[in-house]
Design an enzyme around this catalytic site. Structure first.
Site, short mmCIF file in Angstrom:
data_model
loop_
_atom_site.label_atom_id
_atom_site.label_comp_id
_atom_site.label_asym_id
_atom_site.label_seq_id
_atom_site.Cartn_x
_atom_site.Cartn_y
_atom_site.Cartn_z
N ASP A 32 -46.79 -36.51 -49.93
CA ASP A 32 -45.71 -36.95 -49.04
C ASP A 32 -45.19 -38.35 -49.40
O ASP A 32 -45.14 -39.25 -48.55
CB ASP A 32 -46.20 -36.97 -47.58
CG ASP A 32 -46.90 -35.69 -47.16
OD1 ASP A 32 -46.44 -34.62 -47.56
OD2 ASP A 32 -47.89 -35.78 -46.41
N GLU A 239 -39.59 -29.36 -42.23
CA GLU A 239 -40.22 -30.67 -42.08
C GLU A 239 -39.71 -31.59 -43.19
O GLU A 239 -38.83 -31.22 -43.96
CB GLU A 239 -41.75 -30.55 -42.14
CG GLU A 239 -42.28 -30.01 -43.47
CD GLU A 239 -43.77 -29.69 -43.45
OE1 GLU A 239 -44.42 -29.81 -42.39
OE2 GLU A 239 -44.29 -29.29 -44.51
O1 FUB Z 1 -49.32 -34.06 -45.30
C1 FUB Z 1 -49.35 -33.36 -44.08
C2 FUB Z 1 -48.10 -32.60 -43.86
O2 FUB Z 1 -47.90 -31.69 -44.93
C3 FUB Z 1 -46.84 -33.44 -43.88
O3 FUB Z 1 -46.66 -34.19 -42.72
C4 FUB Z 1 -45.86 -32.38 -44.13
O4 FUB Z 1 -44.58 -32.83 -44.45
C5 FUB Z 1 -46.53 -31.60 -45.24
O5 FUB Z 1 -46.32 -32.20 -46.49
#
Ligand code: FUB
Length: 340
Positions: A32, A239
């Site tokens: 991320d 997301e």
């Molecule tokens: O790293 C945890 C979660 O996985 C992140 O918040 C999301 O965007 C995905 O990458």
């Protein structure tokens, strides 16, 4: 399911993996990546993946991260410096677990680190921590940002000096539990032909510690001006919201989650609406995809992750960077993370 997709990707990995870029960090797992250039240095604010041993599920329980490190580079392709632990869950009074994708901002001489974590009721909130150095250590506020919920804060500084936080994520990110404006235990999703759940945006207050307004919905429209629908899994928001500005336009990019794309949409205002344009990054090895976009020394870069270092284990990822190109018409060239 998430687990099935990962198994498929992992079993074909050794045959197909000829990656276009190398992991930036090899001594720990990172994911991320949120990148910013502060005073000519590139700083990357990633998640710090760890082996939790928690089985993979659709709520992301296997992402059980506990702290953050900050990394810097003086030049693309140069040495990557690990500045050590910048924030630990044990130092955040309100947070209990799952330190997910963070971001950071600079205003004046102060640095602000934004991070999602579950509170003691297992509800995701977004916290802020401050430092007088871009690498921390960051001092967290006692409480999460009032009115914050869900995950994946992405903070954008507009040319006029205003800052906006984009956030939200479905499935494990809990956005589907806030439809009424209050948190509810059950997941509620729109029908497939209804508009998809929307990411959120809120202008930040002058002191960068709170929302200056109620979070607003971000509309992602198709080329005909209709909202992308919930059943349009290849294009709907999942997301990883990120905004960058190019040639006076606002580019809203995001992950489509279960279809594994980084997609983007363009608008004329930081609040949208944004019109869907296409794919920035084709699927990577591993279930998740999460990125950021920044200009460094005159060149635009995509920061992303895959699971090359761990041999395809979804919760053990590694950050990467590669050049990103805006074409003459303003669209972005699609990036394939592996060569055929
Ligand atoms: O790293 C945890 C979660 O996985 C992140 O918040 C999301 O965007 C995905 O990458």
């Amino acid at each position: 399911t998430a687990a099935d997709s990962t198994t498929t990707l992992t079993s074909t990995m050794s045959d197909t993996l000829d990656a276009i870029s190398e992991p930036l960090v090899n001594h720990m797992y990172t994911a991320d990546p949120s990148a910013h250039v502060f005073d000519s240095t590139l700083y990357i604010y990633p998640s710090h993946d760890v082996k939790s041993g928690i089985p993979q599920d659709d709520m992301g329980s296997h992402f059980d991260m506990r702290d953050y490190h900050v990394f810097s580079l003086d030049s693309a392709g140069g040495e990557v410096t690990d500045h050590g632990e910048a924030l630990h869950v044990d130092d955040v009074p309100w947070a209990s677990r799952q330190m997910w994708a963070p971001d950071a901002a600079k205003k004046g001489d102060q640095y602000y680190f934004y991070f999602p974590a579950k509170d003691s009721s297992d509800i995701f909130r977004i916290g802020v921590a401050t430092a007088d150095s871009p690498t921390g250590p960051f001092k967290p506020e006692e409480q999460p940002i009032e009115g914050s919920y869900s995950i994946d804060p992405g903070v954008f500084e507009d040319s006029d000096g205003e800052y906006y936080m984009y956030f939200g994520g479905i499935w494990g990110g809990q956005l589907q539990r806030w439809d009424t404006g209050e948190y509810v235990e059950e997941d509620t999703y729109p029908a497939d032909d209804e508009p998809a759940l929307t990411p959120k945006v809120a202008k930040l207050s002058d002191d960068m510690l709170s929302f200056a307004e109620e979070p607003k919905n971000i509309q992602i429209l198709d080329q005909e001006g209709n909202p992308i629908t919930a059943g349009d899994n290849e294009r709907r928001f999942f997301e990883a919201a990120w905004v960058h500005k190019y040639d006076g336009k606002y580019y809203f990019s995001y992950s489509t989650g279960d279809t594994h794309y980084i997609a983007y949409a363009i608008g004329d205002s930081p609040y949208g609406p944004f019109t869907y344009q296409g794919i920035i990054l084709e699927p990577v090895i591993g279930w998740t995809s999460h990125h950021s976009i920044a200009k460094f020394n005159g060149q635009w870069y995509l920061f992303y992750h895959d699971t090359e270092l761990s041999g395809g284990q979804t919760p053990l990822r590694n950050i990467k960077m590669t050049e990103l190109t805006h074409k003459a018409d303003g669209t972005i060239e699609t990036i394939s993370p592996y060569r055929d």
